[in-house]
Design a protein around this motif. Structure first.
Motif, PDB file in Angstrom:
ATOM      1  N   LYS A  35       0.826  -1.204   0.000  1.00 31.11           N
ATOM      2  CA  LYS A  35       0.000   0.000   0.000  1.00 31.11           C
ATOM      3  C   LYS A  35       0.862   1.256   0.000  1.00 31.11           C
ATOM      4  N   GLU A  36       2.069   1.100   0.490  1.00 28.88           N
ATOM      5  CA  GLU A  36       2.878   2.303   0.653  1.00 28.88           C
ATOM      6  C   GLU A  36       3.746   2.604  -0.554  1.00 28.88           C
ATOM      7  N   LEU A  37       3.572   1.845  -1.585  1.00 31.51           N
ATOM      8  CA  LEU A  37       4.379   2.097  -2.780  1.00 31.51           C
ATOM      9  C   LEU A  37       3.988   3.422  -3.418  1.00 31.51           C
ATOM     10  N   LYS A  38       5.005   4.086  -3.923  1.00 27.13           N
ATOM     11  CA  LYS A  38       4.716   5.267  -4.727  1.00 27.13           C
ATOM     12  C   LYS A  38       4.147   4.799  -6.065  1.00 27.13           C
ATOM     13  N   PRO A  39       3.421   5.681  -6.735  1.00 32.84           N
ATOM     14  CA  PRO A  39       2.792   5.246  -7.999  1.00 32.84           C
ATOM     15  C   PRO A  39       3.777   4.617  -8.979  1.00 32.84           C
ATOM     16  N   GLU A  40       4.931   5.229  -9.073  1.00 30.27           N
ATOM     17  CA  GLU A  40       5.881   4.697 -10.050  1.00 30.27           C
ATOM     18  C   GLU A  40       6.368   3.318  -9.635  1.00 30.27           C
ATOM     19  N   GLU A  41       6.678   3.183  -8.369  1.00 34.43           N
ATOM     20  CA  GLU A  41       7.120   1.875  -7.863  1.00 34.43           C
ATOM     21  C   GLU A  41       6.015   0.846  -8.034  1.00 34.43           C
ATOM     22  N   SER A  77      -6.203  -1.390 -10.121  1.00 37.34           N
ATOM     23  CA  SER A  77      -7.556  -0.864 -10.016  1.00 37.34           C
ATOM     24  C   SER A  77      -7.989  -0.355 -11.380  1.00 37.34           C
ATOM     25  N   PRO A  78      -9.179  -0.721 -11.791  1.00 37.07           N
ATOM     26  CA  PRO A  78      -9.632  -0.238 -13.111  1.00 37.07           C
ATOM     27  C   PRO A  78      -9.902   1.260 -13.126  1.00 37.07           C
ATOM     28  N   GLN A  79      -9.911   1.884 -11.947  1.00 39.02           N
ATOM     29  CA  GLN A  79     -10.114   3.337 -11.915  1.00 39.02           C
ATOM     30  C   GLN A  79      -8.837   4.103 -11.581  1.00 39.02           C
ATOM     31  N   GLY A  80      -7.759   3.377 -11.446  1.00 42.94           N
ATOM     32  CA  GLY A  80      -6.536   4.016 -10.979  1.00 42.94           C
ATOM     33  C   GLY A  80      -5.730   4.656 -12.091  1.00 42.94           C
ATOM     34  N   ASP A  81      -4.418   4.710 -11.906  1.00 38.70           N
ATOM     35  CA  ASP A  81      -3.578   5.263 -12.962  1.00 38.70           C
ATOM     36  C   ASP A  81      -3.447   4.235 -14.084  1.00 38.70           C
ATOM     37  N   THR A  82      -2.770   4.639 -15.125  1.00 38.74           N
ATOM     38  CA  THR A  82      -2.778   3.807 -16.330  1.00 38.74           C
ATOM     39  C   THR A  82      -2.298   2.385 -16.044  1.00 38.74           C
TER      40      THR A  82
ATOM     41  N   GLN B 444      15.590  -3.001  -4.541  1.00 43.03           N
ATOM     42  CA  GLN B 444      16.038  -1.653  -4.209  1.00 43.03           C
ATOM     43  C   GLN B 444      14.853  -0.703  -4.185  1.00 43.03           C
ATOM     44  N   VAL B 445      14.036  -0.891  -5.176  1.00 44.93           N
ATOM     45  CA  VAL B 445      12.879  -0.009  -5.258  1.00 44.93           C
ATOM     46  C   VAL B 445      12.008  -0.145  -4.024  1.00 44.93           C
ATOM     47  N   PHE B 446      11.785  -1.371  -3.681  1.00 43.63           N
ATOM     48  CA  PHE B 446      10.869  -1.579  -2.566  1.00 43.63           C
ATOM     49  C   PHE B 446      11.609  -1.752  -1.254  1.00 43.63           C
ATOM     50  N   GLY B 447      12.872  -1.536  -1.318  1.00 48.87           N
ATOM     51  CA  GLY B 447      13.708  -1.862  -0.174  1.00 48.87           C
ATOM     52  C   GLY B 447      13.291  -1.147   1.099  1.00 48.87           C
TER      53      GLY B 447
END
Lengths: 471, 554
Positions: A35-41, A77-82, B444-447
């Motif tokens: 849940k804590e991932l940034k969008p790019e990650e 999510s079908p409503q999320g980012d691409t 690394q990304v998720f590290g």
């Protein structure tokens, strides 16, 4: 490949899935760090998960596939980012593929689905409205048709998928305005829904009447694979144009898979069972029974037996279809196809190639519509999502979205006796202008051996090419 | 039947009324089988009608009859009984019955071959032109009555008037037997009129309430066209080039040379009416930006003139522009189309997303047909998609790059040679290593998260994935060897063309995609040949990440 592996391992112990499923409770989210991932990650991780999941699905290790799908479900999510959206549809497609290994489960799971034909047509309309691809295809196709029909008095246009009258309204206008005067125009529309053709006839007749252009509409209610060439009613002396927009790839399926599939399992099984039953009877009743069966179509075995050989006759593969079209000696045939190879035998290849392709298309929609747009959601689900599902989940005759690259189509068309007609500078100019009107620098257009390829960024998406009958 | 009725709405124009239709149109058609009859009738009727105004035989004798002659019902009167006849021949035959002298014209063969065609006496009519003359006398008479004559025959039931008696008779027979009733209360005797009406009824509720006869058919249809083609060519007419400064020079660069010839050739046609409207609607922004690119505007207007003869584009654009300024009804229609299915809360959610596309949907949609100042603002607030960090395309490229620390495009060509010559065992080991490295990068990304939330299961999952992946890589790689060989030439071209290796050069992409995904190649397939020292580095990296058993696993 998958189906054999998957089904065998699964049928041997179908229950082995269940412990896994109960161990990963979806409600509690066992992966809080996700849940804590940034969008790019998150996007990168989704790609990773998708590829891995597909690998598991391809190799039939369904437990792992299940874990991956579970993880994806927390991120996508079908409503999320691409990427979240794409991941939703790809994971759904992979799950669909897994589920198809149990035909009973699969059928039961979809047994109450309500067909929404009207909705599908509407969504296709949106796709036509919001994204430039159809319009560019129309503009280029019409330009090619108008150019090759120059000076012709009797023009016959065959639309292999007559859903969108706009293209032909535009053509009617082009032809009525041409310097040498309007021709007699006949448009033959092929579509499996009568209502669609009726509507098309109505709109086009009106348009032609307004412009006082002699016009006939010839509706042919048929699926493309069952098309009876005679019904196209091509007459001698008329100049013929054929337009196919994202249709031909659906005919690639019958090339290899279907024939292999049909004679083997269901038919022989049925007959086997049948004969066993018959063996208990005496000779005369056996003959009677067999005769009766063939007449009445009594048993399920004859049913499947009658349908599959017939369908192989009535669904000509692409070569015979192209040959039949060639036999009509068209002056021009304009072909638009998805320019990407989604027809590999290997699932992983299809996945990776289609991931790029659909990522670009989802990006197009991202640039065109806000994320909350219901239209966007519908287009993604009902057009792109369905295509993805078909590419990933289906095999054999069911897999219809067999997109192939322009190069392959060129070879195929040349083999079938067609010669390339380079698209005119003017056609490309129009396409360029049209794309620019979308105010997005993502859309690009490039020429490739006289054909036009419409790209998003640098990704080829659709290719338009024109062909003519060659003796 | 259900779906058929739903379907009878032209999908081209009325997507917004679909859900509505399903609910409110259980069966507008009293005779179920009339659906099928109308299908078969429609094209044949069109055919019949269309054959009339055909271009006649050029050798035919062109006959111009006066309106009086055409309207006369009985030109030939019997002097005995005053019975009138339409043709002299018939009168002659009649005279025979009175024992009067009669003569029938004996036709020579030549005369019979000589065809007669008839032109309409009305000078403004298209059939006044001998080239568009009609082929038979009855036809021209009916044409003249219908189009230019008085409608003397009125239907008692629906008050519709006809100029030709036979038309009126035909109508009277069916009038009232088939009825199509719209929710708005309008009655239609013809299905096609009804269909057309339905398409616009919701959008044009006010207007259609005023119109109660079958008459609106044509006008509605025209509007149909307008909105239709307005949308077709230009869903965002005013958004054009509002923001993108880099785009403008690019435009100029692209079009200046291309238009040079055209504008010269067509400058004579400066008075062309096409010039005005498109400029007003579509090219307004170009004018606004003309200081950036003074030539652009000029060239654009010339394009319209140039294209007006042989293409649908200007027509449609013209449509769009007239739509923009004229027909408010179709505007409303379009807005309905887009907005009606959308729940209101959906609108509000939108700005939350982190893309720069911040305008609420209602704004962006209404702006399609509104003043351009608003739109310039709108489009300038939009960041260009290519630079958007979150685009899926960019992410995929990044994911591919993570397969390698190398991002040197020059390796691309070299890689090919290595890949083609390398034997399968070595390449599969390469896969394994690079995959492990790929994994390490993911870690690394998720590290940062992982130490905080140690999740053994997730780690297990990841490990499982990687082992399975490595097994399949080998197969894929074999396949790609052959592909690489066959398309080697194009790939090396692509290496030269762009820094961005995921360029549209399809073979390059095709080649790179699969490999990258599987973590073998890296940057656009330019992972580079894995030199021994690099391999060692990767191996040490992965072991440093505590992932050494991935590689040893294999």
């Amino acid at each position: 490949m998958f189906q054999e592996d998957g089904s065998s391992s699964v049928t041997s112990s179908p229950l082995q899935m269940f412990p896994m499923m109960s161990l990963s409770p979806g409600t509690m989210s066992p992966y809080p760090w996700l849940k804590e991932l940034k969008p790019e990650e998150r996007g990168l991780y989704l790609i990773h998960l998708l590829v891995n999941c597909a690998n598991h699905v391809a190799s039939g290790s369904l437990e792992n596939a299940n874990i991956a799908l579970d993880q994806i479900s927390h991120l996508a999510s079908p409503q999320g980012d691409t990427m979240q959206r794409i991941a939703s549809y790809f994971s759904e497609a992979l799950a669909d593929r897994v589920l198809r290994a149990w035909p009973g489960v699969y059928k039961a799971f979809h047994s109450t689905r309500i067909p929404v034909v009207a909705e599908e047509i509407l969504v296709k309309k949106m796709f036509f409205e919001f994204l430039p691809f159809m319009k560019v295809a129309f503009v280029i196709s019409n330009q090619a048709i108008v150019e090759s029909m120059e000076g012709e008095k009797m023009v016959h246009v065959i639309d292999l998928n007559a859903t969108e009258p706009a293209q032909w309204c535009a053509l009617i206008r082009d032809l009525s305005a041409r310097p040498e005067g309007p021709p007699h125009l006949r448009i033959t529309g092929v579509h499996q829904r009568k209502e669609v053709l009726e509507q098309m006839a109505h709109i086009l007749t009106e348009e032609a009447e307004n412009l006082d252009l002699p016009f006939q509409f010839n509706p042919v209610v048929s699926k493309l694979e069952n098309l009876d060439i005679e019904k196209l009613r091509v007459k001698t002396g008329e100049a013929l144009a054929i337009s196919s927009i994202m249709q031909l790839h659906t005919l690639l399926g019958s090339e290899n898979d279907q024939r292999k599939k049909s004679p083997s399992t269901p038919m022989s099984n049925g007959i086997g069972v049948h004969l066993q039953r018959v063996a208990h009877m005496n000779q005369s009743t056996l003959r009677e029974l067999l005769e009766k069966d063939t007449v009445n179509g009594y048993s399920p075995s004859t049913d499947s037996a009658s349908s599959s050989p017939l369908s192989s006759i009535h669904s000509p593969n692409i070569d015979s279809f192209l040959n039949a079209l060639w036999g009509l000696s068209p002056k021009v045939m304009v072909v638009t196809e998805q320019d990407s190879d989604h027809n590999a035998k290997n699932l992983m290849e299809r996945l990776s190639e289609s991931l790029y392709f659909y990522a670009a298309l989802f990006d197009c929609l991202e640039s065109a519509l806000p994320r909350a747009s219901l239209e966007r959601l519908k287009m993604e689900k009902m057009i792109l999502g369905d295509e993805i599902k078909n590419i990933i989940a289906c095999e054999g005759a069911e897999r219809r979205e067999r997109h192939e690259k322009l190069e392959r189509w060129s070879q195929r068309l040349e083999l079938a006796g067609f010669a390339n007609v380079p698209l005119s500078y003017y056609a490309m100019l129009q396409a360029k202008r049209l794309l620019q009107s979308y105010n997005s620098d993502g859309y690009r257009i490039k020429e490739e051996n006289g054909c036009v390829v419409i790209c998003w960024q640098d990704r080829p998406l659709y290719a338009v090419s024109a062909w003519r009958f060659r003796r | 039947m259900m779906s058929g009725d739903v379907f009878s709405v032209p999908s081209s124009a009325a997507p917004n009324v679909f859900p509505h239709q399903q609910l409110q149109l259980p069966n507008p058609n009293p005779k179920p089988n009339s659906t099928s009859t109308s299908t078969s009738n429609l094209p044949s009727a069109a055919k019949k009608k269309r054959n009339l105004p055909g271009t006649p035989d050029p050798d035919a004798e062109v006959i111009a009859l006066s309106p009086k002659t055409l309207m006369a019902t009985n030109r030939f009167i019997c002097e005995i009984c005053n019975k009138g006849f339409q043709r002299d021949q018939n009168l002659q035959l009649h005279r025979r019955g009175h024992n009067l002298p009669w003569k029938l014209k004996q036709r020579a063969n030549k005369d019979q071959i000589k065809k007669k065609v008839y032109i309409c006496p009305e000078k403004t009519c298209v059939h006044h032109d001998p080239a568009r003359a009609l082929g038979d006398l009855t036809g021209i008479k009916k044409h003249f009555s219908r189009k230019h004559g008085e409608k003397k025959w009125k239907c008692d039931k629906c008050s519709k008037k006809y100029a030709v008696q036979s038309d009126w008779k035909a109508h009277s027979k069916t009038c009232g037997t088939r009825e199509y009733k719209c929710d708005c209360g309008t009655l239609f005797s013809r299905k096609d009129s009804f269909i057309t009406h339905r398409a616009f009824c919701d959008a044009l509720a006010e207007e259609s309430a005023r119109i109660t006869t079958v008459g609106p058919n044509t006008s509605l249809n025209f509007r149909n066209d307008l909105s239709h083609h307005g949308n077709l060519m230009n869903p965002q007419p005013n958004l054009q080039h509002g923001s993108t400064f880099p785009n403008i020079p690019h435009l100029g660069a692209t079009f200046r040379p291309e238009f040079g010839g055209m504008s010269a050739g067509n400058s004579l046609l400066g008075g062309d009416p096409h010039q005005q409207k498109p400029r007003l609607s579509l090219w307004l922004d170009h004018q606004a930006n003309s200081q950036l690119n003074p030539n652009l505007d000029h060239h654009n207007s010339n394009l319209f003139i140039a294209s007006s003869s042989s293409t649908g584009l200007p027509d449609m654009i013209q449509m769009a522009s007239s739509n923009l300024f004229g027909s408010t009804s179709s505007m409303g229609n379009y807005a309905n189309l887009s907005l009606s299915p959308l729940p209101p809360q959906g609108l509000k959610e939108e700005p939350v997303t982190n893309k720069a596309n911040t305008n609420p949907m209602a704004d962006s949609l209404s702006s399609l047909y509104n003043s351009d100042s608003q739109n310039v603002h709108h489009s300038s607030s939009k960041s260009s998609p290519s630079s958007a960090p979150m685009s899926a395309t960019a992410l995929l490229q990044k994911a591919a790059q993570m397969g390698s620390t190398k991002s040197n495009p020059n390796f691309f060509g070299n890689t090919l040679g290595v890949m083609m010559s390398s034997s399968s065992p070595s390449s599969s080991s390469t896969n394994t290593l690079s995959f492990a490295q790929n994994r390490s990068e993911l870690h690394q990304v998720f590290g940062k998260q992982q130490p905080e939330n140690p999740s053994p299961k997730a780690a297990d999952g990841l490990m499982n994935f990687s082992t399975a992946t490595t097994t399949t890589i080998t197969n894929l790689d074999h396949h790609h060897h052959s592909m690489i060989q066959s398309t080697g030439a194009q790939i090396s071209q692509s290496a030269n063309s762009q820094l961005n290796l995921h360029s549209g050069l399809m073979h390059g992409v095709e080649h790179s995609l699969t490999r990258d995904f599987l973590g073998m190649g890296g940057d656009g397939g330019a992972g580079g040949p894995f030199l021994p020292q690099e391999l060692a580095k990767f191996a040490s990296m992965s072991s440093a990440m505590g992932l050494s058993h991935f590689t040893s696993n294999h």
